[in-house]
Enzyme design. Sequence first.
Site, PDB file in Angstrom:
ATOM      1  N   ASP A  66       1.754   3.973   2.876  1.00 28.55           N
ATOM      2  CA  ASP A  66       0.737   4.807   2.229  1.00 28.55           C
ATOM      3  C   ASP A  66       1.373   5.973   1.458  1.00 28.55           C
ATOM      4  O   ASP A  66       1.541   5.881   0.238  1.00 28.55           O
ATOM      5  CB  ASP A  66      -0.283   5.306   3.267  1.00 28.55           C
ATOM      6  CG  ASP A  66      -1.645   5.647   2.676  1.00 28.55           C
ATOM      7  OD1 ASP A  66      -1.862   5.394   1.484  1.00 28.55           O
ATOM      8  OD2 ASP A  66      -2.507   6.168   3.426  1.00 28.55           O
ATOM      9  N   ASP A  67       1.721   7.050   2.159  1.00 32.59           N
ATOM     10  CA  ASP A  67       2.301   8.252   1.536  1.00 32.59           C
ATOM     11  C   ASP A  67       3.458   8.724   2.419  1.00 32.59           C
ATOM     12  O   ASP A  67       3.324   9.709   3.168  1.00 32.59           O
ATOM     13  CB  ASP A  67       1.237   9.349   1.439  1.00 32.59           C
ATOM     14  CG  ASP A  67       0.042   8.901   0.615  1.00 32.59           C
ATOM     15  OD1 ASP A  67       0.152   8.854  -0.624  1.00 32.59           O
ATOM     16  OD2 ASP A  67      -1.002   8.561   1.217  1.00 32.59           O
ATOM     17  N   GLU A  74     -11.409   3.227   5.445  1.00 39.13           N
ATOM     18  CA  GLU A  74     -10.427   4.173   6.010  1.00 39.13           C
ATOM     19  C   GLU A  74     -11.247   5.233   6.750  1.00 39.13           C
ATOM     20  O   GLU A  74     -11.253   5.258   7.982  1.00 39.13           O
ATOM     21  CB  GLU A  74      -9.576   4.791   4.891  1.00 39.13           C
ATOM     22  CG  GLU A  74      -8.540   5.812   5.390  1.00 39.13           C
ATOM     23  CD  GLU A  74      -7.797   6.521   4.253  1.00 39.13           C
ATOM     24  OE1 GLU A  74      -8.285   6.513   3.109  1.00 39.13           O
ATOM     25  OE2 GLU A  74      -6.723   7.119   4.529  1.00 39.13           O
ATOM     26  N   HIS A 123      -9.318   0.648  -1.760  1.00 39.28           N
ATOM     27  CA  HIS A 123      -9.389   1.327  -0.477  1.00 39.28           C
ATOM     28  C   HIS A 123     -10.830   1.217   0.030  1.00 39.28           C
ATOM     29  O   HIS A 123     -11.771   1.420  -0.741  1.00 39.28           O
ATOM     30  CB  HIS A 123      -9.053   2.821  -0.620  1.00 39.28           C
ATOM     31  CG  HIS A 123      -7.602   3.137  -0.771  1.00 39.28           C
ATOM     32  ND1 HIS A 123      -6.815   2.571  -1.707  1.00 39.28           N
ATOM     33  CD2 HIS A 123      -6.799   3.994  -0.064  1.00 39.28           C
ATOM     34  CE1 HIS A 123      -5.581   3.055  -1.606  1.00 39.28           C
ATOM     35  NE2 HIS A 123      -5.541   3.918  -0.605  1.00 39.28           N
ATOM     36  N   HIS A 137       0.860  -1.184   0.000  1.00 37.31           N
ATOM     37  CA  HIS A 137       0.000   0.000   0.000  1.00 37.31           C
ATOM     38  C   HIS A 137       0.895   1.233   0.000  1.00 37.31           C
ATOM     39  O   HIS A 137       1.282   1.731   1.051  1.00 37.31           O
ATOM     40  CB  HIS A 137      -0.926  -0.027   1.222  1.00 37.31           C
ATOM     41  CG  HIS A 137      -1.951   1.059   1.236  1.00 37.31           C
ATOM     42  ND1 HIS A 137      -3.131   0.950   1.942  1.00 37.31           N
ATOM     43  CD2 HIS A 137      -1.988   2.281   0.636  1.00 37.31           C
ATOM     44  CE1 HIS A 137      -3.843   2.045   1.780  1.00 37.31           C
ATOM     45  NE2 HIS A 137      -3.163   2.882   1.002  1.00 37.31           N
TER      46      HIS A 137
HETATM   47  N1  ADE Z   1      -4.437   8.659  -2.042  1.00 37.76           N
HETATM   48  C1  ADE Z   1      -3.246   8.762  -1.460  1.00 37.76           C
HETATM   49  N2  ADE Z   1      -3.306   8.398  -0.177  1.00 37.76           N
HETATM   50  C2  ADE Z   1      -4.595   8.030   0.058  1.00 37.76           C
HETATM   51  C3  ADE Z   1      -5.303   7.555   1.181  1.00 37.76           C
HETATM   52  N3  ADE Z   1      -4.708   7.374   2.373  1.00 37.76           N
HETATM   53  N4  ADE Z   1      -6.605   7.308   1.060  1.00 37.76           N
HETATM   54  C4  ADE Z   1      -7.228   7.501  -0.115  1.00 37.76           C
HETATM   55  N5  ADE Z   1      -6.614   7.947  -1.206  1.00 37.76           N
HETATM   56  C5  ADE Z   1      -5.305   8.213  -1.128  1.00 37.76           C
HETATM   57 ZN    ZN Z   2      -3.756   4.695   0.326  1.00 39.76          ZN
END
Ligand code: ADE
Ligand code: ZN
Length: 352
Positions: A289-290, A211, A208, A29
């Site tokens: 994730d990011d 969340e 996704h 992810h």
């Molecule tokens: N795009 C990038 N990070 C994300 C996340 N945590 N949830 C949904 N879309 C995303």
């Molecule tokens: Zn994500």
Amino acid sequence: MAPSADHANPGLSAERLARIRSLPTAELHLHIEGTLEPDMVFELAERNGVSVPFESLEDLSSRYRFHDLQSFLNLYYECMSVLRTRDDFRALGERYLQRAHEQGVRHVEIFFDAQAHTVRGVEAEDVLDGLLDALRAAEQKGITGGLILSFLRDRPVQEAMDTLESLAHRTDDLLAVGLDSAEVGYPPELFVPVFARAKELGLHRVSHAGEEGPPSYVWDALDLLGAERIDHGVRALEDPELIDRLRRERVPLTVCPFSNVRLAVVSDLAQHPIAELLDQGILATVNSDDPAYFGGHLGDNLAGLVEAFGLHDETLERLARNSVEASFASERRKAELNALIDHWVESVAATR
Ligand code: ADE
Ligand code: ZN
């Protein structure tokens, strides 16, 4: 302050941190656009003649405070506007793969948000080819992986379908399709035809769900989209029947602890539901994730959990094995990854 991976885990000794970061894992992810670091935003803005609404690194860094998913997405889409060429995507991929390698990642399945680039006039194939260049180079270092074409659920469904069709001749270069961006109000059912077409094209499907969205989105991602993995999925814990199903069917959840804290899905790491998910027998994995936005890469996330919960090495091993099982790697590659984990377990035992 912008998050810095070096300061992600101040409470652990250097040895312990190094040991955790050497655990071989699969990252499942990871949004490649979420690996864009502030210095690269400015470098690419200058190179490509793109103006950005940030005066300086300090100014940009001061904006890394989020109160929900949307507040993050606003900055995320703004920053990625500097990415324009195949070379940009190759450089972005290379930097991520270098950092991930330093933290034990040996297999990675990377999301890319094609629509976020094509709407700005960037060719989807330049994005794909740049990322493939980076992945091929990383194979020399022992990282395998693939790409997940992720649809933006808050944009028109037809645009997602057109994007998929535009890459239909490149399915050999894609592993899967996914569904991301603003979740609440954009339920999985909207994307049924797009995921049906992806299945026809022989692609894996992930989504996704859970969340910020309710457990019903997780049910629908499974039943309507045919999702083989759920990205995040932490809100599944609100629905015991759903948890029962996820456990029985061994549906993987790609959980992102630092992300959930930064986006206020949970109040702090010590409250994170990963421990509960593992206790309930769920096939949970840890992911970043990011990482450029949320304070660390995969190994940092694991180290954060060790600090917050005192996770034992056996739990780290289990998380690593879960990541291998949940991946779309070949059986042969899975066996190689498990052998790397065996080696880590032996070396940890030897230092006790
Ligand atoms: N795009 C990038 N990070 C994300 C996340 N945590 N949830 C949904 N879309 C995303
Ligand atoms: Zn994500």
